[in-house]
Design an enzyme around this catalytic site. Structure first.
Site, PDB file in Angstrom:
ATOM      1  N   HIS A 170      39.318  39.235  61.030  1.00 38.37           N
ATOM      2  CA  HIS A 170      38.127  39.623  61.784  1.00 38.37           C
ATOM      3  C   HIS A 170      37.539  38.375  62.430  1.00 38.37           C
ATOM      4  O   HIS A 170      37.022  37.494  61.733  1.00 38.37           O
ATOM      5  CB  HIS A 170      37.105  40.283  60.852  1.00 38.37           C
ATOM      6  CG  HIS A 170      37.573  41.602  60.336  1.00 38.37           C
ATOM      7  ND1 HIS A 170      37.329  42.047  59.072  1.00 38.37           N
ATOM      8  CD2 HIS A 170      38.303  42.564  60.956  1.00 38.37           C
ATOM      9  CE1 HIS A 170      37.879  43.242  58.936  1.00 38.37           C
ATOM     10  NE2 HIS A 170      38.474  43.579  60.054  1.00 38.37           N
TER      11      HIS A 170
ATOM     12  N   GLU B 142      34.178  36.561  61.677  1.00 42.59           N
ATOM     13  CA  GLU B 142      33.949  36.029  60.336  1.00 42.59           C
ATOM     14  C   GLU B 142      34.475  34.597  60.230  1.00 42.59           C
ATOM     15  O   GLU B 142      35.391  34.295  59.476  1.00 42.59           O
ATOM     16  CB  GLU B 142      34.607  36.967  59.311  1.00 42.59           C
ATOM     17  CG  GLU B 142      33.999  38.355  59.373  1.00 42.59           C
ATOM     18  CD  GLU B 142      34.798  39.440  58.656  1.00 42.59           C
ATOM     19  OE1 GLU B 142      34.366  40.603  58.707  1.00 42.59           O
ATOM     20  OE2 GLU B 142      35.840  39.115  58.061  1.00 42.59           O
TER      21      GLU B 142
ATOM     22  N   GLU C 125      35.379  37.635  50.049  1.00 39.74           N
ATOM     23  CA  GLU C 125      34.332  37.678  51.059  1.00 39.74           C
ATOM     24  C   GLU C 125      33.358  36.520  50.849  1.00 39.74           C
ATOM     25  O   GLU C 125      32.937  36.259  49.729  1.00 39.74           O
ATOM     26  CB  GLU C 125      33.531  38.984  50.946  1.00 39.74           C
ATOM     27  CG  GLU C 125      34.350  40.253  51.078  1.00 39.74           C
ATOM     28  CD  GLU C 125      34.427  40.742  52.507  1.00 39.74           C
ATOM     29  OE1 GLU C 125      33.857  40.064  53.397  1.00 39.74           O
ATOM     30  OE2 GLU C 125      35.053  41.788  52.745  1.00 39.74           O
TER      31      GLU C 125
HETATM   32 ZN   LIG Z   1      36.270  41.120  57.425  1.00 42.77          ZN
END
Ligand SMILES: [Zn+2]
Length: 1069
Positions: free
Chosen positions: A794, A797, A972
């Site tokens: 992504h 990010e 994350e």
């Molecule tokens: Zn992501």
């Protein structure tokens, strides 16, 4: 034995004896209960006088002669009743059911009512409540009433009031009551009683209270609606005296719940209930203080539900609902307790007004990428498996468009999916050995560390600027960057490289605190949003940056002088621009035609306020969140407000302490070259721009009907006048930066026994090379396990790239832990899965408007080459090289949660029942538990191990399922900061992100340890964390799970609690 026995004990003993034959001893029992009750009686202002009229049996009259016992007597009585060995409460509840007699229900419930009274303070009352809950008292009462009522409601009439008083008390404590009540017919019964007592003040209040709790369940909402409950409430609302605010409060609360069902919205309009609701809203200042906020909240909740349907919205508007709401907003007191109401009212206002369209020519991105032979490549899935039916990956893309939208891996309740035969889809993994062998050159560690010529990454990157970089020169970093930038291909012509990227800017050396949000700012933004709709003429609306125009003129210039610009080297002249005022204009200048930049349009709203529109992801109309642009020509000591007006997510960390980042070229020249967190007056809120796109050619747009965009607003006072500054959502990390980093690594002298190699994995759709790193120690005698890492699928990010850089730095860093790791593992790393998205400033997708992290199940080699090739590498390792992949981890950034955390895969927590047949591998939680000890930013409590259906095509789940790798994770990192640990209340900057990458490696290094060492390491966290955390805990997404009213964050102190419920039961009507 005591000679003088305590009379209470005698009573209790006699009761115990009598209940063995309850039906025979009914009268004795009632007398005993009344004796007991006389010791528990609470002073009840209104109840005593009225209750009496309902009590048919004569003993009751004795009560009135009895002086109400004082608190001490009551408590000592309760103390005798509650010991479990006595079983008194159990006997009492039992009596309700076995006697099936209204007077017995009355006797027991009256006693329980007093036993549950809030005037019995402290632990004793809690025990009574808990015992009653454990005995399913509410269900027993409802079941008994229901069966008694088969002979007509009049039979139960005498016991309705005491029974519902008890029910009302237990309902608020028993979250399952709504369902249990439905199963015993209690929902319909309660509504019938409500109808029967519409004008009877006495039992009406407890009946309304119970109805409120029953209406919290969505099935009950529909059921009550069908039964005519909306009409009943509308009728009560008309007849109830205007001063009975407690009742009005409950009616409003029930309506706010019932109107969650669309069918009830129509009913409310039809029953003219809406009119009454609006008139109470209009006179909100007259509402009794102690109920005012709750009533307002419920009214606004109802209106908000009304406005979600066309029919309801029309009705609200026809009854002047918009004007009433607007008046409320304009007169709303500044007191904090009104914040929530103001936010909801603004929300209702925005739902009603006809919204303006975003001031851009089209919501689709400003430029397009021509996907070659899209249809053909769709059907020729050469390297990928045929598309699997049933669980089509497209469905998950649609979920992505949901308002509830998601971070790559957000928690999402998988829908019930029994009977889906996953085993047929996943069990047989066809080894495609013939196709895979051509990947052999990408595994030099398996062929004596020989790297085939022509496969090295640096061989395939064009290096227009020839000549070696002198690593000792002060500008070496800049040189690496500029050289790498020459080989970065983009769809549009960039005009510069951004200064901070060029010099490799990071964060400051100090920690930066989270933003302490000012609620007054959000209030003023709410009011300003409404004002702006009402008086658009006072805004300037001057376009000062327009990417569409710039691209158009660029295009026409190229038509006149073709074949020139595309191959020129980009550079940066910011240093020369600093301090110079642009006298040709009197506004800020903007630019974002550089890598990862994504400004579409800027409209000046006032002298110091600018509305910014972000470019959509390439070939898409969506995913606006990431931003990166340059600002210049700022006046000295001026506060500039930036409103980014086309965000789509319903909430943002901007409401929870996050600040954007700013880089000043002038500061860099003064020796402080760092991105810093900046801004004040930060707020993220809904705005008046409609998300209905201009062309309705796509069905999924229907979901966005009547949806608003969101504004991220912040105010910046730049450190210097006429500076060149950059603003971004998070610390940028461009594709060119990765290339520059890798070429620096190539030039680095590593110990001869360390094997490091960057190779070409594949090319992106626009022809940019994608690197693959292999890092291990040179030791041919060992069979090593593999750690497979990926990042940046992504593009928005960027934090994941910083974490990845931390990982690579650590394993090449020569520490003891690093050596351990390299001796045990081969690291295969794809540091950037989506270079095109990164280059073009996308938030989520690549060039095809697809979330590449929804393509791992069956990637298409033509459309998703990076995913396809990465997956093939894993396939090669597992099926051809027969190597064990110990850990797979995909790094992400999370924009709506704090800390660093992981998602893993637990069979027990899978959506698919078939997964639960096999027990979980003991390893599945191992890495997060180790990380908790190795990473200051890590938060084990934020981890989860669910396998959700909607996540089947993500890297984590697809790799876990298809290659049977128990330690398959997503990690994350928050774009904001931490709310626990040593970095609590601080932002995360590249330094902490890099540190997190190092911590990840440290955690990995414990996998080398013997089980004993590992266990002692893990013991350390067992004190801190309940080991069952991943199994039982529901993730607390807080305000994020629901749409933000207007703005949100520390807004909703629990307005739903019924702390005053007890008082209502005793207090004045
Ligand atoms: Zn992501």
């Amino acid at each position: 034995m005591a000679t003088e026995e305590d009379p209470l004990s005698v009573t209790l003993d006699r009761l115990t004896q009598a209940v063995t034959q309850p039906v025979e001893n009914m009268d004795t029992i009632k007398t005993l209960i009344s004796r007991l009750h006389s010791k528990l009686k609470v002073q009840e202002s209104s109840c005593i006088s009225v209750c009496g009229t309902f009590f048919p049996w004569s003993d009751y009259t004795e009560y009135f002669a009895v002086v109400v016992p004082d608190a001490e007597v009551r408590l000592s009585t309760l103390a005798k009743i509650i010991p479990p060995e006595r079983q008194t409460l159990e006997q009492l509840v039992h009596l309700i059911e076995v006697c099936r007699e209204p007077s017995m229900v009355t006797a027991v419930c009256s006693l329980l009512h007093d036993a549950l009274s809030p005037s019995n303070k402290g632990d004793i009352r809690d025990i009574v409540i808990q015992t009653c809950l454990a005995l399913n008292t509410a269900e027993v009462i409802l079941r008994t009433l229901k069966s008694l009522s088969t002979e007509g409601l009049t039979v139960i009439e005498p016991c309705v009031h005491p029974a519902y008083q008890v029910l009302a008390k237990l309902a608020s404590k028993d979250p399952k009551l709504a369902v249990k009540a439905r199963l015993v017919g209690g929902v319909k019964l309660t509504h019938q009683l409500l109808q029967a007592h519409m004008k009877n003040n006495v039992p009406l209040l407890p009946l309304l209270m119970v109805t409120k709790y029953l209406a919290k369940n969505s099935t009950n909402q529909v059921m009550l609606g069908k039964d005519g409950c909306v009409a009943t409430l509308a009728a009560i609302l008309t007849s109830v005296p205007k001063t009975h605010w407690a009742k009005i409060k409950f009616i409003m609360e029930i309506l706010a719940l019932l109107t969650k069902a669309k069918s009830n919205v129509i009913r409310l309009v039809r029953e003219t209930g809406l009119q009454r609701v609006l008139s109470i809203f209009d006179g909100w200042e007259k509402i009794e203080r102690r109920h005012q906020i709750k009533i307002l909240k419920s009214i606004l909740g109802t209106l908000s539900h009304m406005c979600d349907s066309k029919h309801g919205r029309k009705a609200v508007m026809a009854l002047n609902g918009v004007e009433i709401t607007q008046r409320f907003i304009q007169s709303c007191p500044a007191d904090k307790k009104f914040d929530s109401a103001l936010a909801s009212a603004t929300n209702v206002f925005l739902k009603c007004i006809s919204k303006g369209e975003l001031p851009v020519s089209s919501t689709r991105g400003a430029f397009k990428f021509q996907v070659a032979n899209r249809e053909e490549s769709d059907s020729t899935a050469a390297l990928s498996r045929e598309a699997t039916p049933g669980l089509d990956a497209d469905s998950s893309d649609d979920e992505l468009e949901d308002e509830m939208e998601e971070e790559e891996e957000d928690f999402d309740l998988s829908r019930e999916m029994k009977g889906v035969d996953l085993s047929s889809e996943y069990s047989v993994e066809r080894p495609r050995t013939e196709e895979l062998v051509r990947l052999a050159p990408l595994f030099p560690e398996l062929s004596n560390y020989k790297v085939q010529s022509g496969t090295r990454f640096k061989d395939v990157t064009l290096e227009a600027r020839r000549g070696n970089v002198n690593d000792s020169s002060p500008d070496a970093g800049t040189d690496y960057y500029l050289r790498a930038s020459d080989s970065t291909k983009s769809i549009i012509s960039f005009v510069k490289v951004a200064y901070p990227d060029m010099i490799g800017a990071r964060g400051p050396m100090y920690l930066e605190e989270l933003y302490d949000k000012d609620r007054k700012v959000c209030r003023s933004k709410a009011i300003a949003t409404v004002e702006r709709v009402l008086h658009p003429e006072i805004y300037m609306e001057r376009v000062v940056y327009d990417l569409d125009y710039l691209l158009e003129s660029e295009h026409s210039r190229q038509l006149i002088t073709p074949a020139s610009s595309s191959s020129r080297s980009l550079s940066n002249w910011d240093e020369k621009r600093v301090g110079k005022k642009d006298v040709t204009v009197n506004h800020l200048n903007f630019e974002s035609r550089f890598e990862s930049g994504n400004l579409r349009r800027v409209i000046q709203a006032s002298n110091t306020e600018y509305d910014l529109i972000l470019n959509a992801d390439v070939n898409s109309s969506h995913h606006h969140q990431w931003f990166y642009f340059e600002v210049s020509n700022m006046e000295p000591n001026t506060q500039y407000t930036f409103n980014i007006i086309n965000n789509e997510k319903p909430n943002s960390e901007f409401n929870f302490g996050m600040k954007p980042v700013m880089f000043s070229v002038r500061e860099a020249l003064l020796g402080r070259p760092a991105w810093v967190r900046t801004g004040s007056n930060i707020c993220y809120h809904k705005n008046h721009y409609s998300r209905i796109p201009k062309c309705h050619d796509n069905v999924r747009f229907k979901k966005s009907a009547n949806k608003s965009y969101y504004t991220a607003t912040f105010t910046v006072t730049f450190p210097h006048a006429y500076d060149v500054c950059y603003l971004a959502y998070h610390y940028p990390y461009t594709y060119t930066q990765l290339q520059a980093y890798l070429s620096k690594l190539d030039n680095r002298n590593l110990p001869s026994d360390i094997f490091y190699c960057s190779q070409l994995l594949c090319h992106t759709l626009n022809g940019n090379p994608v690197p693959l790193l292999t890092i291990t120690s040179k030791d041919t005698n060992k069979t090593k396990e593999v750690v497979f890492l990926t990042a940046r699928v992504h593009p928005g990010e960027s934090n994941s790239s910083w974490v990845m850089e931390g990982v690579v730095d650590f394993i090449l860093g020569g520490s003891v832990a690093a050596r351990l790791l390299l001796d045990k593992f081969v690291f295969k790393i794809v540091p950037m899965l989506n270079p095109e998205g990164v280059i073009h400033g996308n938030q989520r997708c690549g060039l095809t408007d697809e979330d590449l992290n929804r393509r791992w199940r069956s990637p298409n080699p033509q459309l998703h080459p990076t995913i396809c090739h990465s997956k093939s590498l894993l396939e090669y390792l597992v099926h051809v090289a027969k190597q064990k992949v110990r850990v797979f981890c995909d790094f992400h950034g999370h924009s709506r949660q704090k800390n660093v955390f992981m998602y893993g895969c637990s069979r027990l927590q899978s959506w698919w029942p078939g997964d639960k047949d096999t027990p979980d591998s003991p390893d599945f939680m191992l890495l997060p538990r180790l990380a908790q000890n190795c990473m200051g930013t890590f938060s084990l409590r934020d981890c989860h191990f669910q396998i959700e259906r909607a996540r089947e095509a993500t890297a984590r789940v697809a790799v876990w399922r298809q290659f049977d790798i128990p330690m398959s994770y997503t990690m994350e990192a928050s774009t904001c900061g931490c709310d626990q640990g040593p970095y609590k209340n601080y932002h995360l900057s590249p330094k902490e992100l890099i540190e997190s990458g190092e911590g990840f490696c440290l955690a990995l290094s414990y996998l080398v340890s013997t089980p004993e060492v590992l266990n002692s390491r893990l013991l350390q966290d067992s004190e801190r964390v309940d080991h069952k955390f991943g199994m039982t805990k529901e993730r607390n997404l807080g305000d994020f799970t629901k749409e933000v009213a207007f703005w949100s964050g520390e807004l909703d102190d629990d307005l739903d609690s019924d702390d005053d419920l007890d008082l209502d039961l005793y207090g004045p009507m």
